[in-house]
Design a protein around this motif. Structure first.
Motif, PDB file in Angstrom:
ATOM      1  N   GLY A  34       0.457  -1.209   0.098  1.00 38.43           N
ATOM      2  CA  GLY A  34      -0.020  -0.441   0.247  1.00 38.43           C
ATOM      3  C   GLY A  34       0.710   1.106  -0.244  1.00 38.43           C
ATOM      4  O   GLY A  34       0.077   2.170  -0.386  1.00 38.43           O
ATOM      5  N   ILE A  35       2.434   1.361   0.934  1.00 37.64           N
ATOM      6  CA  ILE A  35       2.708   2.675   1.013  1.00 37.64           C
ATOM      7  C   ILE A  35       3.578   2.389  -0.721  1.00 37.64           C
ATOM      8  O   ILE A  35       3.338   3.728  -0.620  1.00 37.64           O
ATOM      9  CB  ILE A  35       4.153   2.918   1.580  1.00 37.64           C
ATOM     10  CG1 ILE A  35       3.524   1.660   3.403  1.00 37.64           C
ATOM     11  CG2 ILE A  35       5.078   3.241   1.756  1.00 37.64           C
ATOM     12  CD1 ILE A  35       4.603   1.600   3.955  1.00 37.64           C
ATOM     13  N   SER A  36       3.698   1.518  -1.535  1.00 40.17           N
ATOM     14  CA  SER A  36       3.931   1.849  -2.718  1.00 40.17           C
ATOM     15  C   SER A  36       2.861   2.085  -3.623  1.00 40.17           C
ATOM     16  O   SER A  36       3.357   3.506  -4.601  1.00 40.17           O
ATOM     17  CB  SER A  36       4.517  -0.032  -3.454  1.00 40.17           C
ATOM     18  OG  SER A  36       4.636   0.671  -4.490  1.00 40.17           O
ATOM     19  N   TYR A  37       1.261   2.087  -3.428  1.00 40.49           N
ATOM     20  CA  TYR A  37       0.729   2.368  -4.272  1.00 40.49           C
ATOM     21  C   TYR A  37       0.562   4.069  -3.761  1.00 40.49           C
ATOM     22  O   TYR A  37       0.366   4.876  -4.988  1.00 40.49           O
ATOM     23  CB  TYR A  37      -0.390   2.052  -4.053  1.00 40.49           C
ATOM     24  CG  TYR A  37      -0.527   0.764  -5.156  1.00 40.49           C
ATOM     25  CD1 TYR A  37      -0.150  -0.611  -4.822  1.00 40.49           C
ATOM     26  CD2 TYR A  37      -1.722   0.278  -5.702  1.00 40.49           C
ATOM     27  CE1 TYR A  37      -0.346  -1.472  -5.715  1.00 40.49           C
ATOM     28  CE2 TYR A  37      -2.175  -0.403  -6.884  1.00 40.49           C
ATOM     29  CZ  TYR A  37      -0.802  -1.675  -6.494  1.00 40.49           C
ATOM     30  OH  TYR A  37      -1.479  -2.633  -7.437  1.00 40.49           O
ATOM     31  N   CYS A  38       0.799   4.294  -2.774  1.00 37.51           N
ATOM     32  CA  CYS A  38       0.749   6.077  -2.075  1.00 37.51           C
ATOM     33  C   CYS A  38       1.653   6.676  -2.549  1.00 37.51           C
ATOM     34  O   CYS A  38       1.410   7.680  -3.167  1.00 37.51           O
ATOM     35  CB  CYS A  38       0.977   5.774  -0.745  1.00 37.51           C
ATOM     36  SG  CYS A  38      -0.717   5.456   0.229  1.00 37.51           S
ATOM     37  N   ALA A  39       2.807   5.884  -2.563  1.00 39.35           N
ATOM     38  CA  ALA A  39       4.115   6.556  -3.383  1.00 39.35           C
ATOM     39  C   ALA A  39       3.711   7.143  -5.196  1.00 39.35           C
ATOM     40  O   ALA A  39       3.986   8.033  -5.732  1.00 39.35           O
ATOM     41  CB  ALA A  39       5.831   6.228  -3.149  1.00 39.35           C
ATOM     42  N   GLY A  40       3.392   5.726  -5.187  1.00 39.05           N
ATOM     43  CA  GLY A  40       2.895   5.940  -7.060  1.00 39.05           C
ATOM     44  C   GLY A  40       2.109   6.673  -6.980  1.00 39.05           C
ATOM     45  O   GLY A  40       2.238   7.668  -7.818  1.00 39.05           O
ATOM     46  N   ALA A  41       0.750   7.225  -6.889  1.00 38.29           N
ATOM     47  CA  ALA A  41      -0.118   8.020  -6.878  1.00 38.29           C
ATOM     48  C   ALA A  41       0.103   8.809  -6.150  1.00 38.29           C
ATOM     49  O   ALA A  41      -1.109   9.843  -6.215  1.00 38.29           O
ATOM     50  CB  ALA A  41      -1.693   7.313  -6.295  1.00 38.29           C
ATOM     51  N   ALA A  42       1.235   9.475  -5.524  1.00 41.83           N
ATOM     52  CA  ALA A  42       1.575  10.806  -4.973  1.00 41.83           C
ATOM     53  C   ALA A  42       0.719  11.275  -3.591  1.00 41.83           C
ATOM     54  O   ALA A  42      -0.063  12.157  -4.080  1.00 41.83           O
ATOM     55  CB  ALA A  42       2.011  12.054  -6.098  1.00 41.83           C
TER      56      ALA A  42
END
Lengths: 478, 81, 352
Positions: free
Chosen positions: C88-96
């Motif tokens: 989920g952190i990766s998704y947060c980073a990816g979605a800024a």
């Protein structure tokens, strides 16, 4: 409203601007894909219910990963299976909006199985459209949790076997057993009448969502001609012949009429009210005036040790709390590391001006030992010239060090005489005040209502007596 | 297009993916595969020109949002916003 | 009065409340559970959201949803939970998406134990999940800093639209110290350019998928430049007795507290020892450490509660110009100041 024309509903974006490439006027779906049919029903309902500007759609992982290309709503694209979790937060943040979670069978019933179960069980204010086509389409035709027995997929090349792969997952049956969901229905897209029934279910779910009536779940039996390797028209027959017997259609739960609108609190940000609600006063802190503290007690590193239940942690916290009111920097650290083993509870307290370094009192300037194992264990670490207070009620041996100041105090006995062994902690504080001169007993008593916030006056009074008793014992005996 | 009294189905040849679901769903059998191919290489569906009863089955069975438009009985284009 | 005695875990939540954090989504795990418990106690008083999620994975995805909805949002956990949240952190980073994650590190690998360790350094500082991303990582070493840096974390998260970690260990989380509660923020940032509100003006898209190769490369370049900008602007560190130091001990979090005492002890014996404490772990204070040799530093000893994770960054910064050593304790054990001065003496022969 009677329609005079059936055309691309306004729930869809005119030009699919998020879709890469030149073809921004058509979907990415394969010919005959059920997603397109369901998309149209949802988009039509969004237009007809006048919620185009009040809807947030969550796209999953799977073939409908790009659902956000098409819907003229606020859009999220999320991780595999997590749409109900994301939807939970989106709905909590936007309580008056219609939140749609659009998910496929792998996404919802396999990797996200717990997420849908728990969101349903919380009665989250979201409408879930669950496309069950018995296969993983996007990844190329692998087994889904809803794959039928004996169905051949790329990961069940010999057919799904109940012994090794389990049975088709029946989500409506599962979710309808929960207390919270409002509406649970399974519908199908396999022919025109059933598409009409699906249309009605979609509209009902979104109408309920518009009225904030909690959790709506519509399972849609759908086709995947590419994944099944069956042409689109025969795919419809396959749904009818193969899927319907294993996935019975119908309303599994419907309490729409009794459901009440979900209400959520309005967050407070006004700084003054925030502080007031949290009991923080804007009045400046006023320190107690410090007494004459001998040099050796101006920078204290204290170890408090004893049995669990002897108020060890409370003693340490009280020392830190009182010292704080004199403007000292303080730290309190409960036992950590190997000291935890061996039957004693202990904590470290630092009281000083200036920055506190290591929090653990490895070499304490003062040891307060409440039982014999603590004395035996920690006496040797006291700094030369340091101070030992020990509980002479329970400790029947003498300290061995002769380079330290020793105060044998019948702490448990004093507390017992006051009628409650549990006031030992405050006997300790009184004794500490008397020995170090760091605290004024009257100040400590003044602080008791704060230290014992929420406790009865009788408890506070008893602890006040304990403080004085500890203080007096030291003054009278040393 | 000219006679508003009768319902009709209109297929956008370029957007049709030739899946045939509308043809199968049409109770009056007035939709057929065109012998022609569209730009994507599909035999698209087309209305034979008469016999539509405006039931909307083709519209609701069609997975492509903008491939089929159905004009219902007494459709008056002036009344549609 | 705004001065209170509280644990680091609680202080983080007070900091969050003052920063205007609107939602806390979390899952219990020792030694971080008190963060969830204090959020459960405080947030409803402010009409804000507390929800105990069904899993760490759900919690971070709720964070994704709240952040995408424009809220200041936070979660907290410890090692095993952070591993689960990585997706989920990766998704947060990816979605800024801006969000704050507090990690109270415990012993590992696997279930390990609940004692303090610093063995999440690599998974937190280097990204942790899949893809090219970094987290801003703040490493407080006191209750006051738990409060202040959690507040700062929200500012940085919004400034750069990126996940920010508050990384510390069980010692700082469990320790009670004096905390002066800062004033609440008066105004929350406008996020209407990207947040999804479900209204006609802001039909935004929160998304991390770029199916076209060139599009994804371009987006990664945007992220890459953002991380470079963070490296240029956001390095934070603390120096203690560094002016004439010949021996420098490097440590963060609870270790830096012990090192400070060790420096005091060494100085009392006339040893020219100093403490360098990175406060941001990403961005890492590379230039400051690279400058050690030029300042007359002869020896560098990195101390960690992990088997040499941060020391890699120290060595990269030093570039082999001067000798660098490592000392560590594990499994919940924390070194004493005597251990440190003893090690310094053993390695460099200068502390009696």
């Amino acid at each position: 409203m009677k329609k005079t024309v059936l055309r691309k509903p306004k729930g869809f974006i005119d030009v699919y601007k998020h879709k890469p490439g030149a073809e921004k006027d058509r979907t990415h779906y394969c010919p005959g894909c059920g997603h397109g049919i369901l998309h149209k029903l949802i988009a039509e309902a969004i237009e007809d219910l006048d919620i185009i500007d009040d809807t947030i759609l969550i796209s999953p992982v799977g073939c409908s990963v790009f659902a956000y290309y098409y819907f003229d709503t606020g859009n999220f694209q999320v991780a595999h299976g997590r749409a109900p979790a994301v939807g939970t937060a989106v709905s909590r943040a936007n309580p008056d909006k219609v939140v749609i979670s659009y998910q496929g069978d792998g996404d919802l019933a396999a990797i996200g199985g717990n997420n849908i179960l728990q969101a349903a069980n919380r009665g989250e204010n979201i409408a879930v459209f669950f496309v069950n086509n018995a296969i993983y389409g996007m990844t190329g035709g692998q087994m889904a949790p809803t794959t039928l027995l004996e169905q051949i997929t790329t990961t069940t090349p010999y057919g799904r076997n109940a012994n090794t792969d389990g049975f088709p997952m029946k989500m409506c049956e599962v979710l309808s057993q929960l207390s919270a969901p409002t509406y649970v229905e399974r519908v199908s897209l396999h022919d025109a009448p059933h598409i009409r029934r699906t249309r009605a279910a979609v509209r009902k779910a979104l109408q309920n969502a518009k009225e904030r009536k909690g959790f709506q779940f519509v399972e849609v039996l759908s086709t995947c001609p590419s994944g099944w390797k069956i042409d689109p028209v025969k795919s419809m027959e396959w749904v009818k012949e193969k899927m319907l017997p294993q996935f019975p259609l119908g309303v599994y739960k419907d309490v729409s009429n009794e459901a009440v609108a979900v209400e959520r609190p309005v967050p407070i940000f006004d700084p003054a009210i925030v502080w007031e609600k949290l009991g923080i006063s804007s009045v400046a802190d006023v320190d107690f005036p410090r007494g004459d503290v001998p040099d050796e007690y101006r920078k204290m590193s204290i170890r408090v040790a004893g049995f669990g239940g002897q108020g060890i942690m409370v003693t340490g916290q009280a020392l830190a709390s009182v010292a704080l009111e004199y403007g000292y920097n303080v730290s309190w650290l409960p036992s950590y590391g190997p000291e935890m083993r061996g039957g004693t509870a202990n904590c470290s307290v630092n009281i000083q001006d200036g920055t506190i370094g290591a929090a653990e009192a490895v070499k304490p300037g003062l040891l307060l030992a409440m039982n014999r194992p603590s004395l035996e264990k920690f006496e040797k670490f006291i700094v030369p010239g340091g101070t030992l207070i020990y509980n002479s009620t329970l400790i029947d041996i003498k300290p061995v060090r002769n380079d330290i100041k020793v105060f044998a105090i019948p702490i448990t006995g004093i507390a017992d005489e006051l009628g409650n062994t549990r006031v030992q902690s405050l006997v300790n504080i009184g004794a500490y005040a008397a020995i170090t001169g760091m605290f004024n007993v009257d100040h400590v008593v003044e602080l008791l209502p704060k230290l014992f916030k929420g406790k009865k006056q009788a408890i506070i009074d008893l602890n006040a007596k304990a403080v004085k008793a500890g203080y007096d014992y030291v003054k009278e005996n040393f | 297009m000219t006679d508003a009294k009768y319902p009709r189905s209109e297929v956008d040849p370029d957007k049709c993916k030739g899946c045939g679901l509308c043809i199968a769903a049409c109770p009056k059998k007035v939709l057929v595969f065109s012998p022609k191919l569209n730009s994507k290489g599909y035999h698209y569906a087309e209305y034979v020109g008469s016999g539509c009863v405006g039931c909307g089955n083709c519209f609701y069975n069609c997975p492509e949002p903008d491939a089929i438009t159905v004009y219902l009985r007494n459709y008056d284009p002036e009344k549609v916003v | 009065m705004a001065r209170m005695l509280m644990k680091g875990n609680y202080a983080a939540v007070y900091g969050a409340a003052m920063a205007g954090c609107t939602a806390y989504y979390g899952y219990p795990i020792t030694p971080a559970s008190e963060i969830a418990e204090s959020a459960a106690a405080l947030f409803p008083k402010l009409g804000r959201i507390f929800l105990q999620a069904e899993s760490e994975v759900a919690a971070i995805n709720m964070v994704y949803g709240a952040a995408g909805s424009g809220q200041r949002v936070m979660t907290g956990s410890s090692g095993p939970g952070i591993s689960l949240k990585s997706e989920g952190i990766s998704y947060c980073a990816g979605a800024a998406l801006p969000c704050v994650i507090v990690d109270i590190m415990r012993g590992g690998p696997g279930l390990g134990n609940i004692g303090p360790e610093q063995s999440d350094y690599n998974q937190v500082v280097k990204g942790g999940g899949h893809g090219n991303y970094k987290n801003i990582v703040l490493a407080p070493n006191s209750s006051q800093e738990m409060c202040d840096y959690t507040m700062l974390a929200f500012e940085l998260a919004d400034k750069y639209r990126t996940p920010v970690f508050v990384l510390t260990d069980g010692v700082i989380g469990q320790m009670m110290e004096s905390v002066t509660i800062p004033e609440p923020v008066k105004e929350l940032p406008d996020k209407s350019d990207y947040a999804v509100f479900g209204n006609p003006l802001h039909k935004n898209l929160v998304n991390s998928i770029y199916i076209d190769h060139d599009d994804l490369e371009a987006w990664n370049m945007v992220l890459y430049k953002k991380y470079q900008q963070i490296e240029e602007n956001e390095v934070r560190f603390e120096e203690y007795m560094m002016d004439d130091a010949e021996i420098v001990v490097v440590g963060y979090g609870s270790v830096s507290r012990v090192l400070r005492t060790a420096v005091d002890d060494a100085r009392a014996k006339g040893v020219k020892m100093g403490l360098f404490r990175p406060i941001t772990l990403f961005p890492f204070p590379v230039n400051e450490i690279a400058a050690f040799p030029g300042r007359g530093v002869k020896h560098v000893l990195t101390v960690e509660l992990s088997t040499g994770q941060m020391v890699d960054d120290v060595n990269l910064a030093l570039g082999g110009v001067i000798k660098s050593d490592l000392y560590f304790r594990l499994g919940g054990n924390v070194p004493s100041a005597d251990e440190i001065t003893g090690k310094v003496s053993e390695l460099y022969g200068e502390v009696k």
